[in-house]
Design a protein around this motif. Structure first.
Motif, PDB file in Angstrom:
ATOM      1  N   ASN B  36      -7.023  18.759  -9.761  1.00 37.96           N
ATOM      2  CA  ASN B  36      -6.662  18.739  -8.452  1.00 37.96           C
ATOM      3  C   ASN B  36      -7.889  17.983  -7.703  1.00 37.96           C
ATOM      4  N   TYR B  39      -6.850  14.338  -7.615  1.00 39.15           N
ATOM      5  CA  TYR B  39      -6.091  13.991  -6.601  1.00 39.15           C
ATOM      6  C   TYR B  39      -6.374  14.037  -5.252  1.00 39.15           C
ATOM      7  N   GLN B  43      -6.855  10.973  -2.280  1.00 38.85           N
ATOM      8  CA  GLN B  43      -6.362  11.091  -1.069  1.00 38.85           C
ATOM      9  C   GLN B  43      -7.405  11.129   0.091  1.00 38.85           C
ATOM     10  N   HIS B 176      -0.780  19.656  -4.476  1.00 42.75           N
ATOM     11  CA  HIS B 176      -0.494  18.284  -3.980  1.00 42.75           C
ATOM     12  C   HIS B 176       0.604  18.209  -2.791  1.00 42.75           C
TER      13      HIS B 176
END
Lengths: 431, 431
Positions: B36, B39, B43, B176
């Motif tokens: 996570n 990710y 972002q 996500h």
């Protein structure tokens, strides 16, 4: 405190707690995943060392120094990963030395190793690589057998408390092997208690079914504890006994026997080996050979086998028959089978297994043919439909699977189940 | 400051910096990898929000509260992940509320959604799940369309500074999608600038050599910045331009052209594709096919190719010729070559490439033969010696490598270099 006292204290110091500090802007930018942290955390757990924090900071001098100081204020052992490269943004070694009050000194022997490493790969070390031979004084140098950057272990006193700072390279292979080979042995001398663990690896049964069958044991047990966890197509039971020293009685074996009584046929391994290695060793012990015919897995099963040192003793080779013409020409699958039943069928899987066994002259032939997706599925044969067959001198057995998941997962599950079918065949366990 | 002022300030607040705090003992024990964080970091980068820290703490009230306070003291946005489940050790929501000075209140509408979610999966919500409907007052509730736990976004003033605390669930899919659907749109209203990034992926050249050739550019450049980093057998150059809005002129392209002028032949990709996919697309664009003959890599190259959806368009299959007899029988390697030069030789690699091209009837045939170790090496042919060849209608080219590393690394590097030799052959770049 004199330097001698300091060293004495460190010799007897216990390490109860640790934290992991990864240095690298590429982690903060999400370009790579911090797999080192998981690996090291697992290793620390097995050593009975508690972890309370993991931190990531970028290649920034002030923040790295501050993160080291924060860690030293609250933990016995700090493991830093990454930032040992030759470029200007690789600052871990310099920051650790500064934060610990050590000078960096040039190590000619390490520089020789670096230049030799480059020479072996037919290249010449650049001037900027000299930096990697600058290491903190009064520290243990950790050799890197898989790259250029050496690591270091710095013992120190921080506000009168014994502390250890370990620096490991970022590339996972270098990181893990340096830990295994050079850090773990040192830590073992400084841990207060140990965990003894046994892992039972199962396949062919789901996690909830396992849990249902042994719920009573899980609840009864406090030492050893029994913890089931599942990964793709497998369930692992971890039995962990907390010990104060090597002389503690073995509490694990009786519990293990009870688990075997309930789940024995699904247990493929009790140690560290994965299923392909178990199969390899089984073949080797019987002096038998195998070859594979892979369609949807496209060499995955072969590649997993090829990972194992010494596999050439039992592995003759394989055919990846992606195109139908390859199934006909290289594996002698009869054209009428491909026409009538299609490439994903019991008859094709059987013909592939028999064909590769003949072709390679091996004792066993194993085949996989299926639809890994995302395209190619139909109502009758949806994505995830996979036939697996094993041929030997007695004939051929085959099994149909319907896997769920994406392309990569379906391929991994297919290879796993093919190994398991071969294992069950060799042990006469039925399909 | 009145509550109204507080809300006004938050409406116009800019978010420049963020950090990610993962809560979960399973991370500290190394049972799961913190994907996570990678990710979310990616972002944030794309939103032009700088990340300076990532932290992991266990399910411990005092440490979670302290970690939140530390983050609020130095960052505009704190994203917390995990610890939103129904069990006693899921404490993130309660800790965040406490640390931000908010009460938890029961949300009947959220409870209805949770019970409905269970009903859809044929189960009944347990009493302990009520906890997941307890959410901080004065916060934005983030719906979870893929699980039971809602998230929350808490705007607050911390020592007069506007801050945002976001709570997301731990399971990656829920994490996500909740970010994408509900957090990203809010953040977009509060970001000052954006980052534009381009990645150049290189192979066939080392990191220090790359850096030496472009050192002047790295030093000159402040916008875009150029950052090199290396992974196994590859170097990536990241060019990042800081923009205030979409209308900013493109500063990346001129720098990129200069990099191409210096390093062009080593650049295999400018986007997200890995080398096997680049090769697959190159073959597809030319409507050409390929087959492989693998010895020491034992199907690794084939398996990497098989990972790619739609590869059957260009990939006919391969032979894993582990045993010498397989090289003779399936690939028509002449016996005298195996006898005179051995299986790890230029002549054998060439014969394997030609043999598999003939056998499969493909446009290209690629072969790999070498010594992956740990055994099998000699003074003349040490472990890591690998011959790679590519055959096509024009003839056959081959290249000798001497790789360093363990068995797995040698095999991965061999597959990578085989793809690169094929790429270079297709583009007439020489060996």
């Amino acid at each position: 405190m004199t330097e001698k006292n300091e060293m004495d204290l460190l010799k007897t110091a216990q390490i109860d707690s640790a934290e992991i500090l990864a240095v690298g802007t590429e982690l903060l930018m999400g370009q790579i995943v911090n797999t080192n942290a998981a690996y090291l955390a697992q290793q620390l757990r097995e050593l009975g060392i508690s972890s309370y924090y993991q931190t990531v900071v970028g290649d920034n001098h002030a923040r790295v120094i501050q993160a080291i100081h924060t860690a030293l204020s609250r933990t016995d052992l700090l493991i830093m990963t990454g930032g040992l490269g030759p470029t200007a943004d690789d600052i871990s070694m310099a920051c650790a030395a500064e934060a610990c009050g050590r000078k960096l000194v040039f190590h000619p022997a390490e520089w020789d190793k670096i230049t030799a490493y480059f020479a072996r790969t037919g290249r010449k070390a650049a001037e900027i690589n000299r930096k990697q031979a600058m290491l903190p004084e009064d520290s243990l140098i950790l050799p890197n057998n898989n790259g250029t950057a050496p690591g270091a272990l710095i013992p120190l006193l921080w506000q009168q408390q014994p502390r250890f700072v370990v620096l490991l390279p970022g590339p996972p292979l270098e990181n893990h092997l340096m830990f295994q080979d050079y850090v773990r042995p040192v830590l073992l001398k400084h841990t207060r208690h140990q965990l003894r663990s046994v892992f039972l690896h199962l396949t062919g049964i789901g996690e909830s079914e396992v849990e249902t069958r042994i719920q009573d044991l899980i609840k009864q047990q406090s030492n050893p504890t029994i913890a089931p966890y599942c990964s793709e197509g497998e369930v692992t039971l971890r039995l962990t006994q907390l010990c104060t020293d090597d002389q503690d009685p073995d509490l694990i074996t009786p519990v293990k026997h009870e688990l075997y009584a309930r789940l024995g046929q699904y247990v493929y391994e009790e140690g560290e080996r994965r299923l392909p290695e178990v199969v390899k060793d089984l073949l080797a012990s019987k002096q038998l050979t195998v070859s594979f015919a892979e369609s949807c897995t496209a060499g995955l099963m072969s590649s997993q086998f090829g990972d194992l040192p010494g596999v050439s003793q039992v592995f003759l080779g394989s055919v990846v028959s992606y195109a139908d013409s390859a199934k006909e020409n290289l594996l002698q699958v009869p054209a009428f089978i491909l026409r009538q039943d299609g490439a994903v069928s019991q008859s094709c899987a059987q013909a592939m297994a028999v064909g590769c066994r003949d072709r390679f002259g091996s004792d066993y032939g194993v085949s996989i043919t299926g639809i890994a997706g995302p395209d190619g599925g139909s109502t009758e044969k949806p994505v995830g439909t996979v036939w697996i067959a094993v041929a030997d001198s007695q004939g051929v057995v085959s099994k149909l699977h319907r896997f769920q998941g994406n392309r990569a997962k379906i391929r991994r599950l297919a290879a796993l189940k093919a190994y398991d079918l071969l294992r069950r065949r060799m042990l006469n366990l039925g399909e």
